[in-house]
Design an enzyme around this catalytic site. Structure first.
Site, mmCIF file in Angstrom:
data_model
loop_
_atom_site.group_PDB
_atom_site.id
_atom_site.type_symbol
_atom_site.label_atom_id
_atom_site.label_comp_id
_atom_site.label_asym_id
_atom_site.label_seq_id
_atom_site.Cartn_x
_atom_site.Cartn_y
_atom_site.Cartn_z
ATOM 1 C CD GLU A 148 -2.909 5.422 6.792
ATOM 2 O OE1 GLU A 148 -2.880 5.512 5.549
ATOM 3 O OE2 GLU A 148 -2.009 4.868 7.453
ATOM 4 C CB SER B 87 5.275 -1.869 12.048
ATOM 5 O OG SER B 87 4.897 -0.530 12.289
ATOM 6 C CG ASN C 14 -1.749 1.226 1.370
ATOM 7 O OD1 ASN C 14 -1.775 2.076 0.467
ATOM 8 N ND2 ASN C 14 -2.449 1.355 2.494
ATOM 9 C CE LYS D 192 -0.220 3.088 4.839
ATOM 10 N NZ LYS D 192 -0.083 3.162 6.299
ATOM 11 N N GLY E 179 2.598 2.185 10.877
ATOM 12 C CA GLY E 179 3.564 3.270 10.750
ATOM 13 C C GLY E 179 4.261 3.628 12.054
ATOM 14 C CD GLU F 97 -3.465 -2.409 7.230
ATOM 15 O OE1 GLU F 97 -2.400 -2.705 6.687
ATOM 16 O OE2 GLU F 97 -4.027 -1.309 7.073
ATOM 17 C CG HIS G 28 -5.774 1.955 5.245
ATOM 18 N ND1 HIS G 28 -5.352 2.853 6.189
ATOM 19 C CD2 HIS G 28 -4.763 1.074 5.066
ATOM 20 C CE1 HIS G 28 -4.115 2.534 6.558
ATOM 21 N NE2 HIS G 28 -3.732 1.453 5.896
HETATM 22 P P1 13P Z 1 3.088 0.294 7.638
HETATM 23 O O1 13P Z 1 3.571 -0.998 7.025
HETATM 24 O O2 13P Z 1 3.814 1.495 7.124
HETATM 25 O O3 13P Z 1 2.990 0.214 9.124
HETATM 26 O O4 13P Z 1 1.579 0.495 7.103
HETATM 27 C C1 13P Z 1 0.695 -0.564 7.189
HETATM 28 C C2 13P Z 1 -0.522 -0.216 6.447
HETATM 29 O O5 13P Z 1 -1.287 0.641 6.850
HETATM 30 C C3 13P Z 1 -0.778 -0.900 5.177
HETATM 31 O O6 13P Z 1 -2.055 -0.628 4.700
#
Ligand code: 13P
Length: 253
Positions: free
Chosen positions: A100, A216, A11, A13, A176, A170, A98
C-alpha cells in the site's frame, strides 16, 4: 538446525482511534497472559498509538511496530516521522515496503533502501514486505519480481545487518481480497525466497531468516499456511483488528 522464530504480526493499517487502539492492545495483552503461545507476537499500530500501546503491553508478550518511517534522519520534512522517533517510543519494529505504501505513496526501492538503513541504525527491526501484483503472477513474473524487490532494497546490506530483517511475502492480489494464496503457492514462493537468500548470504543466514506470509490470512487458513516448512508466520491485516480473530491465528502455532 535453524534458529528462526515463528512470528505472528498484526498490521492495523489506518484503523482504530487512540482509545480503541489502547483497548485492543490491552485486551490482547490480557489474552496472551493466560496462554503459553509458540510464536512471537507483534502489533503494528499507527504512529500516534505507539507510545501509549508500548505503555500498556508487556514487552515479554507483545512487540510493537510502526507501519512506516521517514527516509530522512531529521529536519525540515513536515509531517514525517523518523526512525529515531519511532525508536524513542519503545517500539522495536517497523513495517517497511508494504504494497500500500509502494502503490499509494510511491515508495520506490531506493526510498525503501534508505528507510531500511535508518531503521537499522536506530535499532529497529524492519519487517520488510515484498510481493507481486496479479498481472505479474498471471504472466509468470512473480519470482523475478520478488527477487528484484529484495535485490533493490536489501541486498546491499552486509550479512550481519540482513540477518536482523524479518521478511513478509504479501502477494498483492491476496491483500484484503479474501483470496488467500494456497498453502502450496505460499510454500513455493517462501522456498524460492530462502533459496535466493542462500545464494546471496549463505545457508546459515537464509536458514535463520523468518519469512512471514500476508494476505487474507485468518483463523481458518493459518494452520495450513504455517505448517509449511518455509512459512514462519503471518502478517495479518483485517484479522488483527479484534482479539477474537487474532488469537486463533497466534494459536495456530
Ligand atoms: P489482510 O490480512 O487484511 O489481507 O492484509 C494483509 C496485509 O496487508 C498485512 O500487512
Amino acid at each position: 538446525m535453524s534458529m528462526r522464530k515463528n512470528i505472528v504480526a498484526g498490521n492495523w493499517k489506518m484503523n482504530k482511534n487512540l482509545q480503541e487502539g489502547i483497548a485492543l492492545a490491552k485486551e490482547l495483552n490480557e489474552a496472551l497472559k493466560e496462554k503459553s503461545v509458540h510464536c512471537d507476537v507483534i502489533i503494528g499500530t499507527p504512529f500516534i498509538h505507539l507510545a501509549s500501546v508500548v505503555d500498556v503491553v508487556d514487552s515479554n508478550h507483545i512487540g510493537v511496530a510502526a507501519q512506516n518511517c521517514a527516509d530522512k534522519a531529521a529536519g525540515a520534512y513536515t509531517g514525517e516521522v523518523s526512525a529515531a522517533m519511532v525508536a524513542s517510543t519503545g517500539a522495536k519494529y517497523v513495517i517497511l515496503g508494504h504494497s500500500e505504501r509502494r502503490a499509494y505513496y510511491h515508495e520506490t526501492p531506493e526510498i525503501l533502501k534508505e528507510k531500511v538503513l535508518l531503521a537499522l541504525a536506530n535499532g529497529l527491526t524492519p519487517i520488510f514486505c515484498i510481493g507481486e501484483v496479479l498481472e505479474e503472477r498471471v504472466s509468470g513474473k512473480h519470482f523475478e519480481v520478488v527477487k528484484s524487490q529484495m535485490e533493490a532494497s536489501l541486498f546491499d546490506l552486509p550479512a550481519n545487518d540482513f540477518g536482523k530483517i524479518i521478511l513478509a511475502y504479501e502477494p498483492v492480489w491476496a491483500i484484503g481480497t479474501g483470496k488467500t494464496a494456497t498453502a502450496a503457492q505460499a510454500q513455493e514462493m517462501h522456498a524460492f525466497i530462502r533459496e535466493a537468500l542462500t545464494g546471496k548470504y549463505g545457508a546459515a543466514v537464509a536458514g535463520n531468516a523468518s519469512i512471514l506470509y500476508g494476505g487474507s490470512c485468518n483463523a481458518a487458513n493459518a494452520k495450513e499456511l504455517f505448517s509449511n516448512p518455509d512459512v514462519d508466520g503471518g502478517l495479518i491485516g483485517g484479522a488483527s483488528l479484534s482479539v477474537d480473530k487474532f488469537m486463533p491465528i497466534i494459536e495456530a502455532f
